[in-house]
Design a protein around this motif. Sequence first.
Motif, PDB file in Angstrom:
ATOM      1  N   GLU A  40     -50.378  93.731  -1.464  1.00  0.00           N
ATOM      2  CA  GLU A  40     -50.418  93.995  -2.899  1.00  0.00           C
ATOM      3  C   GLU A  40     -51.858  94.099  -3.401  1.00  0.00           C
ATOM      4  O   GLU A  40     -52.183  94.966  -4.199  1.00  0.00           O
ATOM      5  N   LEU A  41     -52.713  93.218  -2.915  1.00  0.00           N
ATOM      6  CA  LEU A  41     -54.109  93.241  -3.338  1.00  0.00           C
ATOM      7  C   LEU A  41     -54.816  94.497  -2.825  1.00  0.00           C
ATOM      8  O   LEU A  41     -55.575  95.133  -3.547  1.00  0.00           O
ATOM      9  N   ALA A  42     -54.526  94.874  -1.581  1.00  0.00           N
ATOM     10  CA  ALA A  42     -55.111  96.093  -1.022  1.00  0.00           C
ATOM     11  C   ALA A  42     -54.632  97.319  -1.801  1.00  0.00           C
ATOM     12  O   ALA A  42     -55.420  98.242  -2.072  1.00  0.00           O
ATOM     13  N   ALA A  43     -53.358  97.335  -2.186  1.00  0.00           N
ATOM     14  CA  ALA A  43     -52.828  98.456  -2.964  1.00  0.00           C
ATOM     15  C   ALA A  43     -53.481  98.512  -4.350  1.00  0.00           C
ATOM     16  O   ALA A  43     -53.798  99.596  -4.856  1.00  0.00           O
ATOM     17  N   LEU A  44     -53.704  97.359  -4.942  1.00  0.00           N
ATOM     18  CA  LEU A  44     -54.371  97.300  -6.242  1.00  0.00           C
ATOM     19  C   LEU A  44     -55.795  97.837  -6.126  1.00  0.00           C
ATOM     20  O   LEU A  44     -56.263  98.592  -6.980  1.00  0.00           O
ATOM     21  N   TRP A  45     -56.497  97.457  -5.058  1.00  0.00           N
ATOM     22  CA  TRP A  45     -57.849  97.953  -4.826  1.00  0.00           C
ATOM     23  C   TRP A  45     -57.840  99.473  -4.611  1.00  0.00           C
ATOM     24  O   TRP A  45     -58.691 100.192  -5.144  1.00  0.00           O
ATOM     25  N   THR A  46     -56.859  99.971  -3.865  1.00  0.00           N
ATOM     26  CA  THR A  46     -56.751 101.421  -3.633  1.00  0.00           C
ATOM     27  C   THR A  46     -56.531 102.160  -4.944  1.00  0.00           C
ATOM     28  O   THR A  46     -57.163 103.196  -5.197  1.00  0.00           O
ATOM     29  N   ARG A  47     -55.661 101.639  -5.805  1.00  0.00           N
ATOM     30  CA  ARG A  47     -55.414 102.276  -7.108  1.00  0.00           C
ATOM     31  C   ARG A  47     -56.655 102.216  -7.996  1.00  0.00           C
ATOM     32  O   ARG A  47     -56.962 103.172  -8.707  1.00  0.00           O
TER      33      ARG A  47
END
Length: 165
Positions: free
Chosen positions: A95-102
């Motif tokens: 979830e944190l990696a996806a947030l960073w990607t967004r």
Amino acid sequence: MALTTVCDTLAGLLQAEQECAARLYTVLETEHEAIARRDTDALQQAVADKQTLLAQLEASHGRRLQLLQTAGLQVGPEGFDALLAECSGGYGQAELAALWTRTKAALESCQRQNQINGMVLESSRRITHRALSILLGGQAEGSELYNQSGKATTSPFGGNRVIKA
């Protein structure tokens, strides 16, 4: 500071940056429209809003760097990647990696739109400079002026004046 606290803080910072980047993109679109309409008041407001949002993004970036230091990690991309890999708990790694990607994608969109706005402004500046040069008796770059017989001419004052005071 506990790792879960660091990760939760990081998640909040990234969420705030993503929201700030979305507002910045809206301001950049407004700036683009103001440039197209040649609305100087709207352009000045957009520039002021853009500067405020950029300052907020810069401050958030500084807080992320401090967070890396607090976690005892290297300040920079390697440390940030290590923090993303270590995070677990309330915000899982995915979830944190996806947030960073967004967040990165939103910032990259802002950068592209800002570059587009800069190109449009530069093009407008060149056109205005060329027109002003012609009006003041000079010749625009890459263009020639001709007299009634079709021959290129210049006046002793540096060109063919279109207007006189």
